[in-house]
Design an enzyme around this catalytic site. Structure first.
Site, PDB file in Angstrom:
ATOM      1  N   HIS A 148      10.781 -23.522   9.482  1.00  0.00           N
ATOM      2  CA  HIS A 148       9.773 -24.194  10.313  1.00  0.00           C
ATOM      3  C   HIS A 148       8.346 -24.032   9.806  1.00  0.00           C
ATOM      4  O   HIS A 148       7.523 -24.916  10.013  1.00  0.00           O
ATOM      5  CB  HIS A 148       9.834 -23.663  11.758  1.00  0.00           C
ATOM      6  CG  HIS A 148      11.053 -24.103  12.510  1.00  0.00           C
ATOM      7  ND1 HIS A 148      11.154 -24.027  13.879  1.00  0.00           N
ATOM      8  CD2 HIS A 148      12.242 -24.616  12.078  1.00  0.00           C
ATOM      9  CE1 HIS A 148      12.342 -24.490  14.264  1.00  0.00           C
ATOM     10  NE2 HIS A 148      13.027 -24.838  13.190  1.00  0.00           N
ATOM     11  N   HIS A 164       8.145 -30.413  11.263  1.00  0.00           N
ATOM     12  CA  HIS A 164       7.549 -29.118  10.891  1.00  0.00           C
ATOM     13  C   HIS A 164       6.525 -29.287   9.766  1.00  0.00           C
ATOM     14  O   HIS A 164       5.548 -28.559   9.699  1.00  0.00           O
ATOM     15  CB  HIS A 164       8.649 -28.132  10.499  1.00  0.00           C
ATOM     16  CG  HIS A 164       9.665 -27.951  11.589  1.00  0.00           C
ATOM     17  ND1 HIS A 164       9.356 -27.343  12.778  1.00  0.00           N
ATOM     18  CD2 HIS A 164      10.954 -28.360  11.677  1.00  0.00           C
ATOM     19  CE1 HIS A 164      10.429 -27.357  13.565  1.00  0.00           C
ATOM     20  NE2 HIS A 164      11.417 -27.975  12.918  1.00  0.00           N
ATOM     21  N   THR A 194       3.318  -1.194   8.743  1.00  0.00           N
ATOM     22  CA  THR A 194       3.823  -2.099   9.789  1.00  0.00           C
ATOM     23  C   THR A 194       4.102  -3.515   9.297  1.00  0.00           C
ATOM     24  O   THR A 194       4.731  -4.299  10.011  1.00  0.00           O
ATOM     25  CB  THR A 194       2.772  -2.227  10.908  1.00  0.00           C
ATOM     26  OG1 THR A 194       1.569  -2.752  10.316  1.00  0.00           O
ATOM     27  CG2 THR A 194       2.478  -0.886  11.561  1.00  0.00           C
ATOM     28  N   CYS A 236       3.593  -2.804   4.014  1.00  0.00           N
ATOM     29  CA  CYS A 236       2.696  -1.706   4.379  1.00  0.00           C
ATOM     30  C   CYS A 236       3.413  -0.933   5.481  1.00  0.00           C
ATOM     31  O   CYS A 236       4.628  -1.083   5.628  1.00  0.00           O
ATOM     32  CB  CYS A 236       1.306  -2.207   4.770  1.00  0.00           C
ATOM     33  SG  CYS A 236       1.211  -3.230   6.251  1.00  0.00           S
ATOM     34  N   ASP A 274       0.873  -1.176   0.000  1.00  0.00           N
ATOM     35  CA  ASP A 274       0.000   0.000   0.000  1.00  0.00           C
ATOM     36  C   ASP A 274       0.911   1.228   0.000  1.00  0.00           C
ATOM     37  O   ASP A 274       2.147   1.107  -0.155  1.00  0.00           O
ATOM     38  CB  ASP A 274      -0.985  -0.045   1.189  1.00  0.00           C
ATOM     39  CG  ASP A 274      -0.313   0.205   2.526  1.00  0.00           C
ATOM     40  OD1 ASP A 274       0.938   0.253   2.584  1.00  0.00           O
ATOM     41  OD2 ASP A 274      -1.034   0.358   3.531  1.00  0.00           O
TER      42      ASP A 274
HETATM   43  C1  RB5 Z   1      -1.679   2.898   6.482  1.00  0.00           C
HETATM   44  O1  RB5 Z   1      -1.720   4.105   7.154  1.00  0.00           O
HETATM   45  C2  RB5 Z   1      -1.313   1.784   7.433  1.00  0.00           C
HETATM   46  O2  RB5 Z   1      -2.371   1.553   8.310  1.00  0.00           O
HETATM   47  C3  RB5 Z   1      -0.978   0.517   6.680  1.00  0.00           C
HETATM   48  O3  RB5 Z   1       0.089   0.775   5.825  1.00  0.00           O
HETATM   49  C4  RB5 Z   1      -0.560  -0.675   7.504  1.00  0.00           C
HETATM   50  O4  RB5 Z   1       0.454  -0.316   8.401  1.00  0.00           O
HETATM   51  C5  RB5 Z   1      -1.626  -1.435   8.134  1.00  0.00           C
HETATM   52  O5  RB5 Z   1      -1.403  -2.453   8.806  1.00  0.00           O
END
Ligand code: RB5
Length: 149
Positions: free
Chosen positions: A98, A133, A67, A65, A8
């Site tokens: 694993h 595994h 996180t 993304c 994203d």
């Molecule tokens: C976008 O702001 C953010 O929420 C997305 O990139 C991601 O981190 C969601 O898990």
């Protein structure tokens, strides 16, 4: 091996950095977007990449993304996908050895491109070791299949 990539807006810059890294290493990839950092909903691109991997068109996928969490949760909704969100080299190695993870996810707001490249290389180069595994992975996949019937 050609790997499927997607992000994203929150992971766009890290995806672009990993594209440059893969090009330097001579690793083939298909970029499913996004192609700019305009706001985008991560489930759309995560499911697109995950379905392509689940269909067997790509052996592995890598999603980004902010996180790495959102794309991981979304990709894991697709049958046959084992997506692992890894921000250290040990986890990346274990996710392959694993868990036979077929998608790696990383967060641009969590780690820099230097560490991300090391994690990516480790994950791409590590084989599933099978044995006990495999039994555990099979149990997860059996649960997924049962849930769908
Ligand atoms: C976008 O702001 C953010 O929420 C997305 O990139 C991601 O981190 C969601 O898990």
């Amino acid at each position: 091996m050609t790997i499927a990539l997607g992000s994203d807006h929150g992971g766009f810059a890290l995806k672009q950095a990993m594209i440059a890294h893969l090009q330097e290493c001579g690793v083939a990839f298909k970029d499913f977007g996004v192609y700019c950092n305009e706001s985008a909903d991560y489930p759309e691109i995560a499911v697109l990449v995950a379905e392509a991997v689940a269909r067997g068109e790509y052996e592995k996928g890598v999603l980004f993304c902010g996180t790495g969490i959102g794309v991981s949760i979304a990709a894991n909704k697709v049958s046959g996908i084992r997506a692992a969100n890894c921000h250290d080299v040990f986890s990346a190695k274990m996710a392959r050895e694993h868990n036979d993870a077929n998608i790696l996810t990383m967060g641009e707001r969590v780690i820099g491109p230097g560490l991300a490249a090391l994690i990516l290389d480790t994950w791409l180069q590590t084989e599933f070791i099978g044995g006990r595994h495999a039994r555990r992975v099979d149990k997860m996949m059996a649960y997924e299949q049962g849930r769908q019937s």
